[in-house]
Every structure is written in C-alpha cells, then in structure tokens.
Design an enzyme around this catalytic site. Structure first.
Site, PDB file in Angstrom:
ATOM      1  CE  LYS A 243      -4.349  -2.007   1.311  1.00 32.60           C
ATOM      2  NZ  LYS A 243      -5.417  -2.213   2.292  1.00 32.60           N
ATOM      3  NE  ARG A 278      -7.560  -8.448   0.404  1.00 30.81           N
ATOM      4  CZ  ARG A 278      -7.183  -7.663  -0.606  1.00 30.81           C
ATOM      5  NH1 ARG A 278      -6.188  -6.818  -0.450  1.00 30.81           N
ATOM      6  NH2 ARG A 278      -7.799  -7.733  -1.768  1.00 30.81           N
TER       7      ARG A 278
HETATM    8  N1  HH2 Z   1      -7.499  -3.872   0.786  1.00 32.09           N
HETATM    9  C1  HH2 Z   1      -7.816  -3.866  -0.527  1.00 32.09           C
HETATM   10  C2  HH2 Z   1      -8.903  -4.633  -0.991  1.00 32.09           C
HETATM   11  N2  HH2 Z   1      -9.624  -5.408  -0.145  1.00 32.09           N
HETATM   12  N3  HH2 Z   1     -10.011  -6.229   2.031  1.00 32.09           N
HETATM   13  C3  HH2 Z   1      -9.697  -6.242   3.332  1.00 32.09           C
HETATM   14  N4  HH2 Z   1     -10.406  -7.020   4.179  1.00 32.09           N
HETATM   15  N5  HH2 Z   1      -8.664  -5.505   3.833  1.00 32.09           N
HETATM   16  C4  HH2 Z   1      -7.904  -4.698   3.046  1.00 32.09           C
HETATM   17  O1  HH2 Z   1      -6.992  -4.013   3.566  1.00 32.09           O
HETATM   18  C5  HH2 Z   1      -8.208  -4.644   1.648  1.00 32.09           C
HETATM   19  C6  HH2 Z   1      -9.293  -5.444   1.165  1.00 32.09           C
HETATM   20  C7  HH2 Z   1      -7.027  -3.042  -1.468  1.00 32.09           C
HETATM   21  O2  HH2 Z   1      -5.935  -3.746  -1.981  1.00 32.09           O
HETATM   22  P1  HH2 Z   1      -5.895  -4.555  -3.376  1.00 32.09           P
HETATM   23  O3  HH2 Z   1      -6.962  -5.600  -3.430  1.00 32.09           O
HETATM   24  O4  HH2 Z   1      -4.517  -5.049  -3.536  1.00 32.09           O
HETATM   25  O5  HH2 Z   1      -6.150  -3.455  -4.476  1.00 32.09           O
HETATM   26  P2  HH2 Z   1      -7.435  -2.958  -5.252  1.00 32.09           P
HETATM   27  O6  HH2 Z   1      -8.455  -2.514  -4.269  1.00 32.09           O
HETATM   28  O7  HH2 Z   1      -6.911  -1.842  -6.110  1.00 32.09           O
HETATM   29  O8  HH2 Z   1      -7.975  -4.100  -6.069  1.00 32.09           O
END
Ligand code: HH2
Length: 306
Positions: A243, A278
């Site tokens: 992040k 995660r």
């Molecule tokens: N962060 C993201 C998405 N889903 N779910 C939970 N429970 N906790 C988190 O911190 C979280 C999440 C964002 O990260 P990422 O999926 O890598 O990116 P994007 O939202 O751009 O798909």
C-alpha cells in the site's frame, strides 16, 4: 477507549490468550488460530487494481495465480472483481460477477483452499457462495442487511472492515479524534450487529482497513496500536500489502518496489497482534512470517496446522 467489547468475542471464549488455539469457521472449513499467522492471498480479477490489476483477467491466468498463492502457503485465496483503491470507479454487479464467477468456480473445483470473495454486493456474494466460496470479505462491514442475512444463512465466514467514506472520497483529508479508538468502537458495533443477524462469533474477523480513509500517519498508528484492536475479541486481519504509505519508506511511487517494507510491516503487524495477513506475495513473505510466528507463538508455530 477501554477495549471496545473486550471479552465478548471469540478470543476469550476460545481461550486464545492462554495458549489454546481458537479457530475461525468458514462453512465446512476450520482454520486454526493462535499458532501461526494465516495468509489470505490476493487474487484481483480486475483491470485496475493498484498492483496486480490486469494480471489475472483471463480465468486461466487467474487459476495459475491461485495455484501460485496456494503453493506459497496461502490459507485463503481472496478473489476480487472490483478495485477499491482510492478514486476507483465502481462496477456493476453483472460486471463484477462476470469477472469473479468463472475464477471461483475453477479454484473451488481444482484447488484445496478456502475461498474468499472480496465484495460488498449481495448478488455477487450469493453466486460466489453457490460456486463454493467460504468467506465474504466485505469492505463495508455488512452495510447491506441482505448481505448479513446471506452470510448468516450460508454459514460463511465474514471479514468486517473499517472504511471512512467510500473509495471515491475516502482520501479527502480524513480526520479522527483517535483513529484506533474509533476503529475499535466501529468494529465492535459492526460485529455485534453481525451477531444479532445470526452470524456466529467464530465466523467473524475484523480489519482496520489500512488505506481506507486514513492518512499515512493514521496507517502507522494502526500498525503500532494493533493490540488495542485485537482486544475487541475477534481474529484480526490486516491488509497492508504494497500500500501507498509503504512507498514513502522506499521513496517509491511504484508498488513493485514495496515488497521489502511490506514484509517488515507484516512482521510488525504479527508481533502487535494480527492473526491473518492479506498479501500479494505469500511465498516471498513466508520466511518473514515464520520468524514473527516463532517470536510470538514459540514452539507452537512450528507444529503442523490442524
Ligand atoms: N485492501 C484492498 C482490498 N480489499 N479487504 C480487506 N479485508 N482488507 C484490506 O486491507 C483490503 C481489502 C485493497 O488492496 P488490493 O486488493 O490489492 O487493491 P485494489 O483494491 O486496487 O484491487
């Protein structure tokens, strides 16, 4: 605040603190807690996710990615069809389903792993559960009562995440009186609501939502004070992988360069009380987590998982 809801949840009931492993129940699967950190591998079937966007749009590529996550030690694979990065454009339920359904179907058929669906839309979650998903990862913490009923009746697990605002607006000057206390209060209230909807305490995990309506300093404070969130009484999931706040450490806007601070922050999170992380890169994170787990859990960390 004095440990919102402390003691009313799973942690005390199952005795994690005195060394007896508790567990997290997700339909027909049970994941042991209190022994080693559980890993939720990230599988974004999106064109625009901030790190892995566009890499797994095709179901074959997504399945390969899921295989790599499992081979790397992921206990869960979190399949998402909508980016929630700051400023992301929402997608329809039909579009989200078209992205995630074929992937969940194939992962359920071909791999032995718990499947999580990263969605806040009940239509998407319902289909995902039909296809074999075990857990609903809802960044709105069951804001939609239809979603709460669906989780309750299916026996699925749920992740309740804290977010201030929505992805379009959440990074506009977020302010808190006390960020960790407010998150603890919110998650405690959402967990109570989930239980009132019929979701068992042993199916719930909570998540402070790093980057969701928080400044960099808020994110660091959350990592520093995770122990206060662990005292809410549910397994604590933390999503910090690559992040933006970690980019500051390595002077890099490119998420590709954020693996080292991700692993260092992951260790800090585990030592401060995270039960589930995660992560985009479970295989690379493994030795770091193994060290953190031995420090935190002692010899229990080296025992075979149940
Ligand atoms: N962060 C993201 C998405 N889903 N779910 C939970 N429970 N906790 C988190 O911190 C979280 C999440 C964002 O990260 P990422 O999926 O890598 O990116 P994007 O939202 O751009 O798909």
């Amino acid at each position: 605040m004095g440990g919102a809801g402390a003691g009313d949840g799973l942690r005390r009931a199952a005795g994690t603190e005195d060394g007896v492993p508790a567990s997290w129940r997700l339909r027909d699967r049970t994941l042991a807690l209190g022994r080693r950190t559980l890993v939720m591998g990230i599988l974004n079937v999106t064109p625009d996710s901030f790190y892995d966007g566009g890499r797994a749009l095709d179901p074959d590529a997504a399945l390969d990615r899921a295989r790599a996550l499992v081979a790397g030690g992921a206990d869960l694979v979190d399949v998402g069809g909508e980016s929630t990065r700051p400023g992301a454009i929402p997608v329809s339920a039909a579009e989200e389903l078209a992205r995630v359904a074929p992937v969940i179907e194939r992962v359920a058929r071909e791999l032995d792993v718990a499947i999580s669906v990263d969605t806040s839309k009940p239509e998407v979650a319902a289909r995902a559960l039909d296809l074999g998903a075990h857990l609903v990862n809802d960044v709105t913490a069951l804001a939609d009562p239809v979603m709460a009923r669906l989780v309750a009746t299916s026996g699925a697990g749920v992740v309740l995440m804290h977010m201030r605002g929505d992805p379009r607006t959440m990074q506009r000057a977020p302010r808190y009186r006390d960020v960790v206390a407010e998150i603890a209060e919110y998650l405690s209230a959402r967990a109570a609501q989930a239980r009132a909807a019929g979701i068992g305490a042993d199916r719930i995990a909570i998540d402070p939502g790093i980057g969701f309506g928080k400044t960099f300093e808020h994110n660091w404070e959350i990592v520093r004070r995770l122990g206060e969130l662990a005292r809410v009484g549910y397994p604590l999931l933390v999503g910090l992988s690559r992040k933006t706040f970690l980019g500051e450490i390595v002077g890099g806007a490119d998420p590709a360069g954020r693996a080292p601070p991700t692993f260092a922050a992951a260790v800090a999170a585990v030592l401060n009380g995270a039960d589930v992380l995660r992560l985009h890169d479970p295989a690379e994170a493994r030795p770091y987590l193994a060290v953190a787990d031995r420090v935190r859990h002692g010899a229990r960390a080296s025992e075979a998982p149940t």
